[in-house]
Design a protein around this motif. Structure first.
Motif, PDB file in Angstrom:
ATOM      1  N   GLY A   1      10.297 -34.982   1.386  1.00 45.06           N
ATOM      2  CA  GLY A   1       9.581 -35.683   0.527  1.00 45.06           C
ATOM      3  C   GLY A   1       8.272 -35.875   0.672  1.00 45.06           C
TER       4      GLY A   1
ATOM      5  N   THR B   1       6.269 -38.528   1.585  1.00 42.07           N
ATOM      6  CA  THR B   1       5.628 -39.447   2.528  1.00 42.07           C
ATOM      7  C   THR B   1       5.138 -38.914   3.973  1.00 42.07           C
ATOM      8  OG1 THR B   1       7.655 -40.189   3.417  1.00 42.07           O
ATOM      9  CG2 THR B   1       6.867 -41.410   1.835  1.00 42.07           C
TER      10      THR B   1
ATOM     11  N   ASP C   1       7.580 -37.119   6.250  1.00 36.39           N
ATOM     12  CA  ASP C   1       8.367 -36.246   5.896  1.00 36.39           C
ATOM     13  C   ASP C   1       7.472 -34.847   6.464  1.00 36.39           C
ATOM     14  OD1 ASP C   1      10.585 -37.390   4.462  1.00 36.39           O
ATOM     15  OD2 ASP C   1       9.104 -37.725   3.015  1.00 36.39           O
TER      16      ASP C   1
HETATM   17 MG    MG Z   1      11.457 -38.926   3.052  1.00 36.45          MG
END
Ligand code: MG
Ligand code: ATP
Length: 448
Positions: A78, A80, A83
């Protein structure tokens, strides 16, 4: 689990996430993939969970890629800061991160269509290791990607279970299945209820399954029989599997209620729909779980009329016409009352089938002659009535969940007992009680 993996094809799973190591989230992605691969006749050789830490992840990735032929990684793709999977993969395999323009455009479009602001960090999932094959995510924003190291193929999937599952089904499992050459495996699960795992095993001992591999697995009050056949073609494997399944069904008789994706609720639903009959349920200790299980199945409106939770004694009388003196004389948890519940709800709702459940979920409520875990079941279908008395192992949640499933089995039995006059109800009742205790058969028995 059966050893169904070709020795040439070693598959590993790697789940990424601090929350998985803190015990907040179960690694359900690995379980999902394992089950899907098993259906395709493939077994996962090893599974690991690593934290959101780039160093650890990079070293785990390179070790897994040295050992295995296929590594399926979940999570950390992802936008963020936590991640870090793509960065770790790039490091592990000496690649740079490059932007996949198509994914970037797709994500921008997705955000715009939903009216979300596309902040700079949202670009991150489009950055994948150089040389990766990008796989569009049909149900989310972050794309998946595949790295081929020459020795191993590594699949990187988003951690969100809904996204992971779609990509596993559509891409990962078919691709892995195609990697294995020369051997085609087919697997089948037979679902049984009504006896112990050891008795299922014993009944299957006398059967010649040839090269088809057999294993059993306990699932609550049920025992699953897993058959795996291999052949040089799909047809050969399927033929061997069909023969083995026929032999297993002959040995197990009415203990088998269904196969494959069938559940007790779906099987009961099919049996009701096939006969064009309707059902109503009166439950006490299961608090609505039986009705919930029946209505979980799509299309249940064809056969499900009504479910009541008749918890208090007064409610059993008011909702299901259970005579108060029956409760007074026998107690609410008794054969007399459960039969009255099944008959009463059937009459009240005007259905063909009525089901009653009453028991002591615990931890309190036991008496000298009625232990915690005691549950009575009744099902009435036409003129046939089935009653079962089972003592489940203690534990409120388990008693309620197991009892809900046994109630479905008893309802199914009431329907099927009309079709199969050869059934031996006394033997089955004893088996059911023993299975529920999940212990060895006890000569005393719990059945009346
Ligand atoms: Mg994530
Ligand atoms: P996102 O784009 O949402 O950040 P991601 O690929 O980075 O996706 P994670 O951030 O690791 O994935 O996890 C997203 C969600 O999926 C979290 O709620 C997480 O708890 C859950 N999740 C992650 N891995 C697993 C797993 N192995 N099994 C079940 N759930 C998981």
């Amino acid at each position: 689990m059966p050893d169904v993996c070709s020795p040439r094809l070693l598959i590993e799973t790697l789940a990424v996430g601090d929350e998985l190591l803190r015990g907040e989230t179960l690694d359900s992605n690995a379980s999902y993939l394992q089950a899907a691969l098993l259906r395709a006749g493939l077994r996962v050789a090893r599974g690991a969970i690593v934290p959101d830490d780039e160093d650890t992840l990079a070293s785990e990735l390179s070790r897994a890629a040295d050992r295995a032929n296929v590594v399926v990684v979940s999570g950390g793709l992802g936008p963020t800061v936590d991640d870090r999977t793509a960065a770790a993969a790039a490091r592990a395999f000496g690649r740079t991160l490059v932007c996949d323009e198509a994914s970037l455009e797709r994500m921008r479009g997705l955000f715009a269509s939903r009216g979300y602001p596309f902040t700079p960090n949202n670009e991150k999932p489009a950055w994948v290791p150089n040389g990766a094959r990008v796989i569009e995510n049909p149900v989310g924003s972050a794309p998946a990607f595949v790295l081929d190291t020459g020795r191993a193929q590594l699949y990187f999937l988003p951690g969100v279970p809904r996204e992971y599952r779609v990509l596993a089904d559509r891409v990962v499992v078919p691709e892995i299945a195609a990697l294995r050459e020369g051997v085609v495996a087919r697997a089948l699960v037979l679902h049984t209820i009504g006896t112990t795992e050891s008795r299922v095993d014993q009944l299957l001992r006398g059967v010649d399954f040839g090269d088809v591999r057999l294993s059993t697995r306990v699932d609550g009050p049920e025992t699953n029989v897993i058959l795996v056949a291999e052949g040089s073609t799909a047809g050969a494997a399927e033929d061997a599997l069909a023969r083995a399944a026929t032999h297993a069904r002959e040995a197990l008789g009415p203990l088998v209620y269904g196969e494959g994706d069938a559940t007790l609720a779906s099987t009961l639903g099919e049996a009701l729909a096939a006969r064009g009959v309707t059902i109503a349920v009166a439950e006490s200790c299961t608090g609505g779980l039986v009705s919930a299980a029946i209505t979980d199945v799509p299309g249940a409106s064809r056969y499900f009329s009504c479910g009541v939770v008749a918890y208090a004694n007064d409610a059993k009388t008011a909702m299901c016409d259970v005579p108060p003196e029956l409760i007074k004389n026998h107690g609410a948890v008794s054969e007399a009352v459960v039969r009255a519940l099944a008959r009463g709800i059937r009459a009240r709702c005007g259905t063909d089938v009525g089901v009653g459940v009453t028991g002591i979920a615990g931890p309190t409520g036991a008496t000298d002659d009625k232990p915690v875990g005691l549950v009575h079941f009744a099902a009435i279908a036409g003129v046939r009535e089935v009653h079962r008395r089972v003592v489940f192992p203690p534990g409120r949640e388990r008693v309620r969940k197991f009892a809900a499933r046994v109630a479905l089995a008893v309802a199914l039995e009431s329907l099927r007992s009309g079709d199969e006059p050869s059934e031996r109800p006394h033997e089955r009742a004893g088996d059911l009680a023993r299975a529920a205790r999940m212990g060895p058969p006890e000569p005393s028995g719990e059945t009346p």
